[in-house]
Design a protein around this motif. Structure first.
Motif, PDB file in Angstrom:
ATOM      1  N   GLY A  47       0.816  -1.207   0.000  1.00 39.65           N
ATOM      2  CA  GLY A  47       0.000   0.000   0.000  1.00 39.65           C
ATOM      3  C   GLY A  47       0.853   1.262   0.000  1.00 39.65           C
ATOM      4  O   GLY A  47       0.560   2.225  -0.706  1.00 39.65           O
ATOM      5  N   GLY A  48       1.927   1.246   0.802  1.00 40.29           N
ATOM      6  CA  GLY A  48       2.819   2.404   0.804  1.00 40.29           C
ATOM      7  C   GLY A  48       3.489   2.614  -0.539  1.00 40.29           C
ATOM      8  O   GLY A  48       3.631   3.752  -1.009  1.00 40.29           O
ATOM      9  N   PHE A  49       3.904   1.500  -1.187  1.00 43.27           N
ATOM     10  CA  PHE A  49       4.523   1.604  -2.507  1.00 43.27           C
ATOM     11  C   PHE A  49       3.545   2.184  -3.527  1.00 43.27           C
ATOM     12  O   PHE A  49       3.904   3.053  -4.332  1.00 43.27           O
ATOM     13  CB  PHE A  49       5.018   0.243  -2.966  1.00 43.27           C
ATOM     14  N   LEU A  50       2.300   1.703  -3.496  1.00 47.13           N
ATOM     15  CA  LEU A  50       1.316   2.191  -4.459  1.00 47.13           C
ATOM     16  C   LEU A  50       0.999   3.670  -4.240  1.00 47.13           C
ATOM     17  O   LEU A  50       0.890   4.436  -5.199  1.00 47.13           O
ATOM     18  CB  LEU A  50       0.035   1.354  -4.359  1.00 47.13           C
ATOM     19  N   PHE A  99       1.305   9.349  -5.914  1.00 49.75           N
ATOM     20  CA  PHE A  99       1.492  10.759  -5.594  1.00 49.75           C
ATOM     21  C   PHE A  99       2.777  11.336  -6.161  1.00 49.75           C
ATOM     22  O   PHE A  99       3.100  12.492  -5.895  1.00 49.75           O
ATOM     23  CB  PHE A  99       1.478  10.957  -4.077  1.00 49.75           C
ATOM     24  N   THR A 100       3.538  10.569  -6.933  1.00 47.43           N
ATOM     25  CA  THR A 100       4.750  11.083  -7.577  1.00 47.43           C
ATOM     26  C   THR A 100       4.443  11.355  -9.036  1.00 47.43           C
ATOM     27  O   THR A 100       4.177  10.434  -9.808  1.00 47.43           O
ATOM     28  CB  THR A 100       5.914  10.079  -7.469  1.00 47.43           C
ATOM     29  N   VAL A 147       8.160  18.481 -10.266  1.00 47.84           N
ATOM     30  CA  VAL A 147       7.954  17.158  -9.690  1.00 47.84           C
ATOM     31  C   VAL A 147       7.162  17.316  -8.405  1.00 47.84           C
ATOM     32  O   VAL A 147       7.548  18.085  -7.516  1.00 47.84           O
ATOM     33  CB  VAL A 147       9.293  16.441  -9.391  1.00 47.84           C
ATOM     34  N   ASN A 148       6.041  16.608  -8.288  1.00 45.07           N
ATOM     35  CA  ASN A 148       5.246  16.530  -7.064  1.00 45.07           C
ATOM     36  C   ASN A 148       5.451  15.151  -6.450  1.00 45.07           C
ATOM     37  O   ASN A 148       5.363  14.138  -7.152  1.00 45.07           O
ATOM     38  CB  ASN A 148       3.761  16.752  -7.345  1.00 45.07           C
ATOM     39  N   SER A 149       5.705  15.097  -5.156  1.00 43.06           N
ATOM     40  CA  SER A 149       5.928  13.818  -4.490  1.00 43.06           C
ATOM     41  C   SER A 149       5.506  13.938  -3.037  1.00 43.06           C
ATOM     42  O   SER A 149       5.234  15.032  -2.534  1.00 43.06           O
ATOM     43  CB  SER A 149       7.408  13.405  -4.586  1.00 43.06           C
ATOM     44  N   PHE A 180       3.622  14.432   3.770  1.00 40.36           N
ATOM     45  CA  PHE A 180       4.242  15.728   3.548  1.00 40.36           C
ATOM     46  C   PHE A 180       4.482  15.885   2.053  1.00 40.36           C
ATOM     47  O   PHE A 180       5.339  15.207   1.485  1.00 40.36           O
ATOM     48  CB  PHE A 180       5.553  15.841   4.326  1.00 40.36           C
ATOM     49  N   ARG A 181       3.726  16.779   1.450  1.00 40.83           N
ATOM     50  CA  ARG A 181       3.805  16.988   0.016  1.00 40.83           C
ATOM     51  C   ARG A 181       4.970  17.914  -0.317  1.00 40.83           C
ATOM     52  O   ARG A 181       5.247  18.875   0.408  1.00 40.83           O
ATOM     53  CB  ARG A 181       2.501  17.594  -0.506  1.00 40.83           C
ATOM     54  N   GLN A 182       5.639  17.617  -1.414  1.00 39.47           N
ATOM     55  CA  GLN A 182       6.739  18.446  -1.892  1.00 39.47           C
ATOM     56  C   GLN A 182       6.535  18.772  -3.368  1.00 39.47           C
ATOM     57  O   GLN A 182       6.046  17.938  -4.132  1.00 39.47           O
ATOM     58  CB  GLN A 182       8.087  17.738  -1.725  1.00 39.47           C
ATOM     59  N   HIS A 183       6.923  19.974  -3.709  1.00 36.72           N
ATOM     60  CA  HIS A 183       6.906  20.391  -5.104  1.00 36.72           C
ATOM     61  C   HIS A 183       8.284  20.936  -5.450  1.00 36.72           C
ATOM     62  O   HIS A 183       8.775  21.850  -4.781  1.00 36.72           O
ATOM     63  CB  HIS A 183       5.857  21.488  -5.349  1.00 36.72           C
TER      64      HIS A 183
END
Length: 518
Positions: free
Chosen positions: A92-95, A100-101, A112-114, A118-121
């Motif tokens: 589940g974590g891998f999916l 979200f990447t 790149v969004n990942s 905690f979301r990063q752009h």
């Protein structure tokens, strides 16, 4: 740059994310996803750690004949449930990590969004790309995947990392980014046809030379010293008691591990090393288990250092390190990524220097650069330290010196460990004069040139104070004039021709201004 985000932009259903290589510039609402198996390639260490945690006691119990705790007394269902739950959490974590990447490549930026919680752009301007790598770790090579990683000036770390894409897609995406970063014009009738620029091979390092370089490295000297220490420790321990020798041997184990790591580092950095040149820049390929293909666009090398360790003098081998914006401040693989030539002959050095500095600025480049590599005194027109500087450096004062061509400044130093630093005039960002108490007494000073952070720290050592001040002023003027004619950020973009020579008064004022700043 890195910044926390909220939920992030939604991907419209009409332009659902795809793994196709974005050849045509993406619109703001079009995003792409990496390969679905990417989280497994990134997180296989976590799977290995879990397998070790659960499997260690089981194997020990099986070989010792003892019952396995989780399988004894009807606890097999509990063991299966725990294992299944852990696997579901990992999957589940891998999916979620894959989902979200996302990334997009516009005409001006790569985004790149990942991140799950905690979301990063991350966003990088294409015209600020300093270097771009295609990396294949061992597991990535098995699945035919690669990581795309490129640096942006003053990013402090890798501005963009796309892990992982199919190898062909990563190579095509690299060609797309470099084409847009260079400002190359595409066919308006076929804007999606962007092919990788052709390349011309320059050199390849044979495997026997790599082995020889590892054996003649400082690790061998350290190993010889450790063997002598171990032998002496055993001799003393035999004369006194065996416990002391075992203490010495156990204390040297970390040193032996460091020596083996040194051998491995030299071997993996230089193994299968190949260099080529293309309109995209300098292309480097190397690696044993993990393979890496680097591309450094034209004009992105800020400074060069050619060094020759003592043991390499028997074979007349050299190593070349470079400063590239973004590379020097990243600790990950910094040693390998900043190596332009891990081991090569003098002819190889001249070939690689020609790629970095196409115009040497002198009519006798072999004489000038050869004197920088192995000369002394005033060979090749070098200006060296005055004789009184021998009280500061008895062995190196005749070799410490500098030479100036139309395009670069050369700083020579070292007698046992020879070094030559080359700084293009336009890459000189600032300068500083250093003078300690004894140096003031002897009327000598060091001139340090500042470029981007990295392994190369150009210093002109122990010059006569009047010579050092004159060099300071003249180099400031040369740097200001050279920056007026330096290569544009988009190196293939059409630009009007510059008018004649720069105004000499303006150059003088620029030098005076920089002098006042320092």
């Amino acid at each position: 740059m890195t910044e926390p985000l909220g939920p992030g932009p939604e991907v419209p259903a009409s332009s659902g994310p795809t793994r196709d290589v974005p050849l045509v510039p993406d619109h703001e609402d079009r995003w792409h996803r990496v390969h679905p198996i990417s989280p497994l390639v990134r997180g296989w260490l976590a799977l290995a750690a879990i397998a070790y945690f659960f499997g260690r006691d089981w194997f020990e119990s099986i070989f010792s004949g003892e019952p396995v705790w989780l399988l004894a007394e009807g606890r097999g269902f509990v063991a299966g449930a725990i294992l299944l739950g852990v696997l579901l959490l990992l999957v589940g974590g891998f999916l979620l990590s894959w989902w979200f990447t996302r990334y997009q490549v516009t005409r001006e930026h790569v985004r790149v969004n990942s991140g799950i919680v905690f979301r990063q752009h991350r966003q990088a301007r294409l015209d600020r790309v300093q270097a771009i790598d295609v990396i294949q770790p061992l597991l990535g090579r098995i699945f035919g995947l690669a990581e795309l990683k490129f640096e942006v000036a003053d990013a402090g770390e890798s501005a963009v990392r796309l892990a992982y894409l199919p190898l062909a897609s990563a190579q095509q995406l690299r060609a797309t980014i470099l084409a847009r970063a260079s400002g190359a014009e595409t066919d308006p009738e076929h804007p999606d046809e962007i092919h990788e620029a052709p390349e011309h091979p320059v050199l390849a390092i044979p495997a026997p030379r790599v082995v020889g370089a590892a054996l003649l490295s400082g690790s061998t000297a350290a190993l010889a010293i450790m063997v002598v220490v171990i032998g002496a420790g055993f001799a003393v321990g035999h004369a006194l008691d065996w416990s002391s020798s075992s203490v010495i041997l156990s204390a040297l184990v970390p040193g032996l591990i460091a020596v083996l790591a040194g051998y491995w580092s030299v071997f993996t950095t230089a193994y299968n090393f190949r260099a080529a040149v293309s309109p995209d820049g300098i292309r480097l390929r190397y690696g044993l288990l993990e393979t890496r293909a680097q591309t450094v666009p034209p004009g992105r090398v800020q400074a060069v250092a050619v060094t020759q360790p003592l043991l390499w003098r028997f074979k007349d081998w050299y190593r070349i390190k470079v400063n590239v914006a973004g590379y020097g401040v990243s600790a990950e693989n910094a040693g390998a990524r900043t190596t332009l030539l891990p081991v090569g002959s003098r002819e190889d050095v001249m070939q690689m220097l020609a790629l970095v500095l196409p115009d040497p600025g002198t009519e006798d480049p072999f004489g000038v650069f050869g004197a920088g590599l192995a000369g002394k005194d005033n060979d090749g027109g070098f200006v060296t330290s005055p004789r009184r500087a021998r009280w500061l450096s008895f062995f190196t004062w005749r070799r410490n010196g500098f030479a100036v061509t139309r395009t670069a400044l050369l700083a020579r130093s070292g007698r046992l460990w020879r070094s030559l630093a080359v700084v293009p005039h336009e890459r000189t960002q600032s300068m500083a004069l250093h003078q300690g108490p004894l140096a003031r007494r002897l009327r000598v000073a060091d001139l340090q040139l500042h470029t981007t952070m990295g392994p190369v720290r150009p210093v002109v050592y122990q010059m006569d104070i009047a010579t050092a001040r004159l060099l300071f002023d003249e180099q400031a003027a040369r740097a200001a004039a050279a920056r007026r004619h330096s290569l544009p950020e988009r190196w293939l973009e059409h630009r009007p021709e510059y008018p004649g020579q720069p105004d000499q008064q303006a150059v003088g004022l620029a030098g005076q201004e920089q002098d006042e700043q320092h």
